[in-house]
Design a protein around this motif. Structure first.
Motif, PDB file in Angstrom:
ATOM      1  N   SER A  65      48.442  48.339  47.285  1.00  0.00           N
ATOM      2  CA  SER A  65      47.259  47.833  46.770  1.00  0.00           C
ATOM      3  C   SER A  65      47.697  46.967  45.066  1.00  0.00           C
ATOM      4  N   SER A  66      47.287  45.888  44.929  1.00  0.00           N
ATOM      5  CA  SER A  66      47.475  45.479  43.465  1.00  0.00           C
ATOM      6  C   SER A  66      46.743  46.214  42.707  1.00  0.00           C
ATOM      7  N   LEU A  67      46.205  47.240  42.931  1.00  0.00           N
ATOM      8  CA  LEU A  67      45.425  47.967  42.147  1.00  0.00           C
ATOM      9  C   LEU A  67      46.209  48.699  41.045  1.00  0.00           C
ATOM     10  N   THR A  70      47.012  46.660  38.028  1.00  0.00           N
ATOM     11  CA  THR A  70      46.084  46.589  37.457  1.00  0.00           C
ATOM     12  C   THR A  70      45.892  47.642  36.626  1.00  0.00           C
ATOM     13  N   GLY A 112      36.694  46.927  48.952  1.00  0.00           N
ATOM     14  CA  GLY A 112      36.759  46.716  47.854  1.00  0.00           C
ATOM     15  C   GLY A 112      36.436  48.016  47.245  1.00  0.00           C
ATOM     16  N   ALA A 133      39.695  49.333  36.436  1.00  0.00           N
ATOM     17  CA  ALA A 133      40.719  48.393  37.369  1.00  0.00           C
ATOM     18  C   ALA A 133      39.888  48.024  38.592  1.00  0.00           C
ATOM     19  N   GLN A 136      37.822  45.035  37.789  1.00  0.00           N
ATOM     20  CA  GLN A 136      38.906  43.886  37.550  1.00  0.00           C
ATOM     21  C   GLN A 136      39.304  43.418  39.024  1.00  0.00           C
ATOM     22  N   GLU A 137      39.757  44.371  39.865  1.00  0.00           N
ATOM     23  CA  GLU A 137      40.017  44.016  41.039  1.00  0.00           C
ATOM     24  C   GLU A 137      38.924  43.221  42.131  1.00  0.00           C
ATOM     25  N   SER A 140      38.530  39.768  40.549  1.00  0.00           N
ATOM     26  CA  SER A 140      39.511  38.770  41.086  1.00  0.00           C
ATOM     27  C   SER A 140      39.219  38.384  42.278  1.00  0.00           C
ATOM     28  N   ALA A 141      38.787  39.418  43.169  1.00  0.00           N
ATOM     29  CA  ALA A 141      38.665  39.070  44.657  1.00  0.00           C
ATOM     30  C   ALA A 141      37.678  38.059  44.727  1.00  0.00           C
TER      31      ALA A 141
END
Length: 397
Positions: A65-67, A70, A112, A133, A136-137, A140-141
């Motif tokens: 995950s991009s988590l 971030t 999410g 974080a 913010q994720e 962004s989604a």
């Protein structure tokens, strides 16, 4: 019949004799060797056990995950860096938490949401970072779903910065300056007290053994007095210089101390103020020693000097937290308090050039006046064997 010695040569001979007598003592050599080794060992131990990096919280994230990116960026930006690793599944996270290898394992959901696995509780700072974080994720989604590029929003937000301009910015070297100040105060207190007593004990030893009578057959009393003070003072200065060179050198070599210029200036200032402080008290200790015939009686005449030195020490320690306090500033102008308060103020960076020069001039002037009084006491008392000479007799006309 040989010609009498000149004053300079006579004082030099007595000073040389005192210096050699002190530095050739086995007790002096052994004790100083032990102290120097202890200084180096203590500084090395501080660098090894006290200079390590702060342990980072460990976080594991299931999947790619991009988590992870971030959360890592937020941790670095807030000064709370994290140790982040990738986990294959939730069971691996539970296993590593149980083994103490992870503090938190994050399991991102399809909607999410994120599940944070931990053994008992999450540190509040770490919990705040995780919440930020995840939020913010999610943001962004949501922006991506509306056709907005989150990177453009982030770039625009990055330009809106706040620049701080401090009227009185903090000194980044303040911590090290305070450490240097404390060390300077302790060393000056110990050296002035110890070597002042050496002068008094040396005077009494010569008087009680009648050696002084032999010496005064070829020397004048003032030549003997100043020779003893200079010789013993040189030993104290050498000892203090050795402590400083070894201590500062070891601290710089191990990166325990980084402010090289300040460290050297504090070291030099401490040596200079030791000379002034020792001279102030040495003449008085010599006079106090000349008034008694037994070493066990020295405290009866030198006791007030010890109380003054203790008062100087406690005044200096009381002003360490606030060296710019009014009472500390005023007291630093008054000899002999200048000898221990001024090195502290110089180390803290709050002493002006005018104050440094002014206090030195005052210290020298007062020491010279006391030297005249002490010399008169010494001349009147040094050959009087038996009972203790009273202050009235010593100062009488």
């Amino acid at each position: 019949m040989s010609a009498p010695l000149s004053t300079t040569r006579a004082i030099g001979l007595v000073a040389g004799r005192e210096f050699q007598t002190q530095v050739q003592k086995k007790s002096f050599l052994i004790s100083n060797a032990i102290i120097l080794v202890a200084i180096v060992a203590g500084i090395v131990a501080m660098s090894v056990f006290g200079g390590g990096d702060e342990e980072r919280p460990t976080v594991g994230i299931v999947g790619t995950s991009s988590l992870s990116t971030t959360l890592g960026a937020l941790g670095d930006a807030t000064g709370s860096p994290l140790e982040i690793s990738e986990l294959p599944d939730a069971d691996a996270g539970r296993t590593e938490i149980a083994a103490g290898e992870l503090e938190v394992a994050l399991i991102p959901g399809d909607d999410g949401s994120v599940v944070a696995l931990t053994e008992s509780d999450i540190d509040s700072t770490l919990k705040t970072l995780i919440d930020a974080a995840v939020a913010q994720e999610a943001q962004s989604a949501a922006l991506t779903g509306q056709g907005v590029d989150p990177a453009e929003i982030a770039a625009a937000a990055a330009q809106a910065t706040v620049t701080v301009e401090a009227i009185d910015p903090p000194d980044p070297e303040q911590g090290e300056r305070m450490i240097l100040a404390i060390v300077a105060v302790i060393l000056l207190y110990m050296q002035i007290l110890m070597f002042g007593m050496y002068v008094a004990m040396g005077v009494v030893e010569e008087k009680s053994s009648r050696v002084v009578e032999l010496l005064l057959s070829t020397l004048r009393p003032l030549q003997l007095l100043w020779g003893k003070i200079l010789g013993i003072g040189a030993v104290g200065l050498l000892q203090l210089a050795a402590y400083g060179v070894v201590g500062v050198g070891a601290a710089l070599a191990t990166d325990t101390l980084t402010i090289t210029g300040t460290a050297i200036s504090v070291f030099a200032g401490t040596l200079g103020w030791f000379v002034l402080g020792f001279a102030f008290f040495a003449v008085l200790y010599a006079a106090a020693g000349s008034m008694v015939s037994r070493q066990e009686d020295v405290n009866s005449t030198s006791g007030p000097l010890m109380f003054i030195i203790l008062a100087m020490f406690f005044a200096a320690f009381s002003s360490i937290d606030d060296p710019e306090a009014t009472w500390s500033t005023v007291l630093s102008w008054i000899p002999p308090f200048s000898a221990i308060l001024m090195p502290l103020r110089i180390a803290a960076g709050v002493a002006s050039p005018f104050q440094i020069v002014g206090t030195i001039v005052l210290m020298v002037a007062v020491t010279a006046l006391l030297g005249l009084v002490a010399a008169k006491i010494y001349q009147r008392s040094i050959l009087r064997i038996g009972r203790t000479v009273t202050w009235k007799e010593a100062l009488g006309r």
